[in-house]
Design an enzyme around this catalytic site. Structure first.
Site, short mmCIF file in Angstrom:
data_model
loop_
_atom_site.label_atom_id
_atom_site.label_comp_id
_atom_site.label_asym_id
_atom_site.label_seq_id
_atom_site.Cartn_x
_atom_site.Cartn_y
_atom_site.Cartn_z
N LYS A 288 0.85 -1.18 0.00
CA LYS A 288 0.00 0.00 0.00
C LYS A 288 0.90 1.25 0.00
O LYS A 288 1.88 1.30 0.74
CB LYS A 288 -0.89 -0.03 1.25
CG LYS A 288 -2.19 0.69 1.10
CD LYS A 288 -3.23 0.26 2.11
CE LYS A 288 -4.46 1.12 1.95
NZ LYS A 288 -5.60 0.67 2.72
N GLU A 375 -19.86 -4.95 9.91
CA GLU A 375 -20.80 -4.08 10.61
C GLU A 375 -21.90 -4.87 11.32
O GLU A 375 -22.32 -4.50 12.42
CB GLU A 375 -21.43 -3.08 9.62
CG GLU A 375 -20.48 -1.98 9.14
CD GLU A 375 -19.52 -2.40 8.04
OE1 GLU A 375 -19.64 -3.54 7.55
OE2 GLU A 375 -18.65 -1.60 7.67
N ARG A 403 -25.73 -1.98 6.51
CA ARG A 403 -25.48 -3.42 6.50
C ARG A 403 -26.07 -4.14 7.73
O ARG A 403 -26.32 -5.33 7.69
CB ARG A 403 -23.97 -3.68 6.53
CG ARG A 403 -23.26 -3.47 5.24
CD ARG A 403 -23.40 -4.71 4.37
NE ARG A 403 -22.98 -4.45 3.02
CZ ARG A 403 -21.76 -4.72 2.55
NH1 ARG A 403 -20.86 -5.26 3.33
NH2 ARG A 403 -21.47 -4.46 1.31
C1 LIG Z 1 -19.15 -2.17 4.19
C2 LIG Z 1 -17.99 -1.21 4.26
N1 LIG Z 1 -17.44 -0.91 5.46
C3 LIG Z 1 -16.40 -0.05 5.54
C4 LIG Z 1 -15.89 0.53 4.42
C5 LIG Z 1 -14.78 1.58 4.52
N2 LIG Z 1 -13.55 1.14 3.83
C6 LIG Z 1 -13.22 1.57 2.61
S1 LIG Z 1 -11.81 0.89 2.04
C7 LIG Z 1 -11.61 0.02 3.46
C8 LIG Z 1 -10.42 -0.87 3.62
C9 LIG Z 1 -10.39 -1.89 2.56
O1 LIG Z 1 -9.26 -2.68 2.73
P1 LIG Z 1 -8.86 -3.73 1.62
O2 LIG Z 1 -10.06 -4.41 1.11
O3 LIG Z 1 -7.79 -4.59 2.16
O4 LIG Z 1 -8.33 -2.82 0.44
P2 LIG Z 1 -7.04 -1.86 0.42
O5 LIG Z 1 -7.53 -0.49 0.70
O6 LIG Z 1 -6.08 -2.36 1.44
O7 LIG Z 1 -6.53 -2.00 -0.96
C10 LIG Z 1 -12.65 0.26 4.36
C11 LIG Z 1 -12.76 -0.32 5.69
C12 LIG Z 1 -16.51 0.21 3.19
N3 LIG Z 1 -16.11 0.76 2.04
N4 LIG Z 1 -17.53 -0.67 3.13
#
Ligand SMILES: Cc1ncc(C[n+]2csc(CCOP(=O)(O)OP(=O)(O)O)c2C)c(N)n1
Length: 648
Positions: A288, A375, A403
């Site tokens: 990242k 959630e 959710r």
């Molecule tokens: C249901 C839901 N909860 C929380 C989020 C907020 N959110 C956006 S990106 C993220 C992290 C995602 O991590 P990952 O899937 O590992 O992708 P990365 O950003 O590391 O590439 C979160 C928690 C969301 N988009 N959807």
């Protein structure tokens, strides 16, 4: 970071995936460097999701190099990491207005491009939707390739697991690319994260290289089963702790882990895996924030960022306004209250920093639970904590809390458990746009039995609402926007009164007023501004801060009986929010409106106008503009008041 001048100008030549495919594969690495610089330049000016995008460049290029996503399907999970995809699918020139009015969205959006399959923004959707497409394509004998790209934090989401559990339905190609950077927004949490991290620690760079060549050596598997290929692959590589265990126990063919920054080998892998006539997972390691030191060393600070200035290996951010946000006031006050009350515990769903809980989590690490992107589980865990006698505070953004509706209903509301829901990002949210607006929470909360709904208008009320909620013997919702607290000139002494269940406060009483503007939450500021505008025109109005959307203060609707008109204002969808609740109560208590002849000098209004967001999408823009567009503004309130008087 690189200097764009020193590069080969490859990006200039790429305006579509067709252009990309013309490049020799050896040049993809150079193109990736240019794209990183382009993303950094753009995001530093407009703001946006940076760290995840810097990590997914080679992956995206290799996918587009191999597949044709006009015909094939690419399903993004969350979609915040899709910038390279947008850059090479004809939207490069639109990055100057990324996430801004008239510009492109920060998330995939089919209205923008035929290369985008779904509008996404929430985690955990890619695998299930890919399964649906695969089943549909199978029925229609379509031969397109299907790829779901998902992060290591999103794959643990319940929806993802439910989908993985059903992957066996798919008897055709479907590739899941697991983009593992060992981060959510903050570091990943939970058992699966620990498992992934053990696998990661067991792998050297040389192992990743060997795994790649081993997969390639034994694929394609024409004439052989996937199982045979996997067996042969396994024999050829050292896997101290096989990454495959978890997925293979679900009968999902697993390949990897491989290096997600080697575009050439990714191209070969995607070509080979595209030939599998069976769903499979390719586990890919990426970093990242790759290529930009500040984002690489502090990815959570650059997950989603406002504009900044790059100064070599550091950044300068614009000075803040001095006014804190609702979020930070909440976080500070909760921490303060928790010092005196050891029953207070806080729960969040992968949004520790975003919900203002960083200090709380450090100070009370044994009273803080980040449950990852889960959630629904977060709410049920809170229900259990409340049942065991603690005071759980659930901190989740409005849009993501959707959710958990069933858990809120069944495990909290039905049992009347004292769970406090601190709903951040309630209302329009600005540049993230329609997937992230929190415009439904009043609607889905106020229909539940026992649920008390409050919304603070300012800093003082944020604290008072929290104190009220933590003392209540029912579930309580506190909603607040992604915004700074209002300037002092809009704070009224009436707002310093402690919260009393279902009681509103008068913040402006004007003799002879025909109209009461009744606001819910931070839009009190707009109500007061409107009152100021109307005052100047000689139109006297009262301003009431409703404080509660459930129960509604009956005093509000009783104004109708005194011949007053009511204008309700809220930062929420008009069709199911606070104003609707006022209308319902008015219908129950006040209709037909009791006679009030002679009051207000013979004038009588007894009408209600409801102001809030319309039931249509509100595109990405500044929050201020979105509020204006939605008609949640002083001007609109004043215009409505004038119309009511004239319409008399
Ligand atoms: C249901 C839901 N909860 C929380 C989020 C907020 N959110 C956006 S990106 C993220 C992290 C995602 O991590 P990952 O899937 O590992 O992708 P990365 O950003 O590391 O590439 C979160 C928690 C969301 N988009 N959807």
């Amino acid at each position: 970071m690189y200097s764009i001048e020193a590069m080969g100008g490859l990006l200039e030549q790429i305006n579509s995936p067709v252009d990309l495919k013309k490049l020799p594969v050896k040049q993809l690495g150079g193109l990736a460097d240019e794209i990183r610089q382009f993303i950094l330049d753009s995001v530093s000016k407009t703001g946006g999701h940076l760290a995840s995008n810097l990590g997914a460049v080679e992956l995206t290029l290799a996918l587009h190099y191999v597949y044709d996503f006009k015909r094939d399907k690419l399903l993004w999970d969350v979609g915040h990491q899709c910038y390279t995809h947008k850059i090479i699918t004809g939207r490069k020139d639109k990055f100057a207005l990324l996430r801004q009015a008239g510009g492109i969205s920060g998330f995939p959006n089919p209205a923008e491009s035929e290369y985008d399959c779904f509008t996404v923004g929430h985690a955990g959707t890619s695998i299930a939707t890919a399964i649906g497409i695969a089943l549909g394509d199978l029925k229609q004998k379509k031969k397109d390739k299907i790829v779901a790209l998902i992060g290591d934090a999103s794959i643990v989401n319940g929806t993802s697991f439910e989908a993985l559990n059903n992957l066996g339905l798919v008897k055709r190609q479907l590739l899941i690319v697991l983009n593992d950077n060992s981060m959510a927004i903050d570091a990943t949490v939970g058992a699966v994260a620990k498992y992934f991290s053990r696998v990661r620690l067991s792998q050297t760079y040389e192992d990743l290289r060997k795994t790649t060549s081993n997969i390639l050596e034994h694929m394609p598997v024409i004439g052989k089963t996937v199982e045979e290929a996997i067996e042969r692959i396994k024999k050829g590589i050292r896997m101290a702790l096989p990454g495959s265990q978890m997925f293979e126990s679900l009968n999902i063919p697993y390949f990897g882990p491989v290096d997600g920054h080697n575009a050439e080998s990714l191209v070969q892998l995607f070509k080979a895996m595209g030939q599998l006539e069976h769903p499979a997972i390719l586990h890919v390691y990426t970093s990242k924030g790759k290529g930009f030191k500040p984002a690489g060393s502090r990815p959570s600070k650059f997950h989603s960022t406002g504009p900044f200035k790059v100064n070599g290996d550091s950044v300068e951010r614009p000075a803040d306004t001095g006014r804190p946000s609702f979020t930070s006031v909440f976080g500070e006050h909760l921490t303060k209250l928790a010092e005196k009350n050891d029953k207070i515990v806080a729960i969040t769903s992968a949004m520790c920093d975003g919900t203002g809980l960083m200090d709380f989590s450090k100070k009370f690490s044994n009273r803080f639970y980040d449950v990852g992107i889960a959630e629904s589980a977060a709410v049920d865990i809170a229900a259990g904590l409340a049942r065991s006698g603690l005071r759980p505070v659930v901190c989740i953004y409005s849009t993501f809390l959707q959710r958990s509706f069933d858990q809120i209903f069944q495990e909290v509301a039905l049992q009347n458990l004292p769970v406090v829901f601190c709903i951040d990002r309630a209302g329009v949210v600005g540049s993230d746009g329609p997937t992230h607006h929190g415009l439904l929470d009043i609607g889905y909360m106020r229909i539940l039995p026992n649920m008390v709904l409050t919304a603070p208008a300012n800093e003082v009320e944020m604290k008072l609402a929290l104190e009220f909620a933590l003392g209540a013997d029912s579930p309580v919702v506190i909603r607040y926007p992604k915004d700074l607290i209002p300037p002092k000139k809009f704070v009224r002494t009436a707002c310093a009164k402690p919260f009393k269940l279902g009681k509103s406060v008068f913040v402006k009483k004007t003799k002879g007023s025909l109209i009461a503007i009744v606001s819910y939450g931070s839009v009190l500021t707009e109500a007061l501004k409107a009152a100021g505008l109307l005052d100047k025109e000689g139109i006297a109005v009262d301003v009431i801060n409703a404080r509660f959307a459930a129960p509604i203060d009956e005093e509000i609707v009783s104004l109708l009986g005194r011949g007053k008109g009511i204008i309700t204002v809220e930062d929420h969808n008009i069709s199911c929010g606070f104003g609707s609740a006022v209308l319902e109560l008015a219908a129950e208590k006040m209709l037909p409106v009791p006679s009030c002849e002679g009051k207000n000098g013979g004038q009588q209004l007894s009408a209600i106008r409801v102001l809030g967001a319309p039931r249509r999408l509100i595109g990405h823009d500044s929050r201020e503009t979105q509020l204006m567009q939605a008609g949640i503004s002083a001007e609109k309130i004043a215009e409505t008041a004038r119309g009511m008087i004239v319409g008399k």
